[in-house]
Design an enzyme around this catalytic site. Structure first.
Site, short mmCIF file in Angstrom:
data_model
loop_
_atom_site.label_atom_id
_atom_site.label_comp_id
_atom_site.label_asym_id
_atom_site.label_seq_id
_atom_site.Cartn_x
_atom_site.Cartn_y
_atom_site.Cartn_z
N SER A 10 0.81 -1.34 -0.09
CA SER A 10 -0.17 -0.02 -0.15
C SER A 10 0.84 1.26 0.18
O SER A 10 2.12 1.27 0.26
CB SER A 10 -0.98 0.04 1.15
OG SER A 10 -0.34 0.37 2.26
N ASP A 36 -3.89 4.14 -1.53
CA ASP A 36 -4.89 4.53 -0.36
C ASP A 36 -5.17 5.78 -0.45
O ASP A 36 -4.43 6.89 -0.41
CB ASP A 36 -4.56 4.25 1.16
CG ASP A 36 -4.25 2.89 1.46
OD1 ASP A 36 -5.49 2.10 1.48
OD2 ASP A 36 -3.26 2.36 1.90
N HIS A 67 -8.09 2.14 -3.25
CA HIS A 67 -9.06 1.98 -1.88
C HIS A 67 -9.31 3.35 -1.70
O HIS A 67 -8.80 4.10 -1.32
CB HIS A 67 -8.26 1.21 -0.95
CG HIS A 67 -8.98 1.20 0.48
ND1 HIS A 67 -8.16 1.00 1.44
CD2 HIS A 67 -10.28 0.97 0.61
CE1 HIS A 67 -9.09 0.63 2.60
NE2 HIS A 67 -10.36 1.04 2.10
N ASP A 179 -6.83 -5.96 4.57
CA ASP A 179 -6.22 -4.88 4.44
C ASP A 179 -5.96 -4.27 5.86
O ASP A 179 -6.86 -3.94 6.69
CB ASP A 179 -6.93 -3.63 3.70
CG ASP A 179 -5.91 -2.33 3.75
OD1 ASP A 179 -5.01 -2.40 4.11
OD2 ASP A 179 -6.76 -1.59 3.06
C1 DX5 Z 1 -5.33 1.76 6.19
C2 DX5 Z 1 -4.97 1.38 4.59
C3 DX5 Z 1 -3.93 0.46 4.74
C4 DX5 Z 1 -2.98 0.69 5.28
C5 DX5 Z 1 -2.43 -0.79 5.46
O1 DX5 Z 1 -6.11 2.99 6.35
O2 DX5 Z 1 -6.24 1.35 4.25
O3 DX5 Z 1 -4.01 0.27 3.40
O4 DX5 Z 1 -1.63 1.31 4.48
O5 DX5 Z 1 -0.86 -0.53 6.47
P1 DX5 Z 1 -0.51 -1.58 7.26
O6 DX5 Z 1 -0.25 -2.90 6.65
O7 DX5 Z 1 0.56 -0.90 7.92
O8 DX5 Z 1 -1.68 -1.91 8.33
ZN ZN Z 2 -6.03 0.44 1.99
#
Ligand code: DX5
Ligand code: ZN
Length: 218
Positions: A10, A36, A67, A179
């Site tokens: 991400s 994101d 996303h 996620d």
């Molecule tokens: C959270 C995002 C995720 C995030 C995940 O708001 O939607 O995609 O980047 O990051 P990690 O793996 O560090 O939880």
């Molecule tokens: Zn995400």
């Protein structure tokens, strides 16, 4: 049956000035780039928009998994598809009127992109059941959206298991994506339960060797 888990690093933990070189480094080892998008209304953070997505699109060979953590995204999904998104995921909780959720999923499909529906940790699968038929993908949030680096919520396992069961029972074909807070140990469990794609922010970003981190998550 062998389940080949796909990994989608991400963009959230990556500072904007590093983003384009980061996605370039992932060309050989990742399956998607998970972008994101936040605009300070669905979550309190602001992040990238369609203009940054266009730049990422030009730098990567990988499909973009966008996303949208944005309220009422019906009017904006098409511009993300034009910017290069192959998957566009919208949040169930982001629609006041759920008829617009259906319209939105149909609009994404009509534009030949993969239509995803995301659900927050406090939303039950039974609540979203009537809308899953319109989606090609269900994104189970294993942390509350808005911040990478949070710990994985164990209640996610039950949701993935339930979705897999629904998919099998109804002969459906939607993909299951998870996620937030994913480590290799969590990922191993998710794979057994039927997840198809896992998103990883900080685990990959903090790893010296990105290819090895992705391999470990698979
Ligand atoms: C959270 C995002 C995720 C995030 C995940 O708001 O939607 O995609 O980047 O990051 P990690 O793996 O560090 O939880
Ligand atoms: Zn995400």
């Amino acid at each position: 049956m062998v389940n080949f888990l796909k990994v989608a690093p991400s963009t959230d933990p990556v500072p904007q000035e590093e983003l384009l070189s980061y996605v370039r480094r992932l060309n050989d080892c990742a399956d998607f780039i998970h972008c994101d998008v936040m605009n300070k209304n669905f979550v309190c953070k602001d992040s990238i928009d369609e203009n940054v997505i266009k730049k990422i699109y030009l730098k990567t060979l990988l499909p973009l998994d966008v996303h949208l953590m944005v309220n009422e995204p019906l009017k904006i999904v098409e511009k993300y598809i034009k910017a290069g998104a192959q998957i566009v995921t919208v949040h169930y909780e982001a629609f006041k009127n759920k008829k617009n959720l259906i319209k939105c999923l149909k609009l994404i499909s009509k534009n030949n992109a993969i239509a995803g529906i995301a659900i927050n940790p406090d939303t039950e699968i039974t609540e979203v059941m009537p809308y899953i038929a319109y989606a090609d993908l269900v994104l189970v949030m294993s942390v509350f959206p808005g911040l990478s680096g949070q710990p994985f919520k164990e209640s996610t396992y039950y949701k993935v298991k339930k979705l897999k069961q629904i998919r099998d029972d109804y002969g459906a074909h939607f993909k299951i994506e998870v996620d937030g807070g994913i480590t290799p140990e969590v990922s191993k469990n998710l794979k057994v339960l039927g997840a198809d794609i896992i998103v990883s922010g900080s685990y990959i970003y903090n790893a010296e060797n990105k290819a090895k981190a992705i391999e470990d998550l698979k």
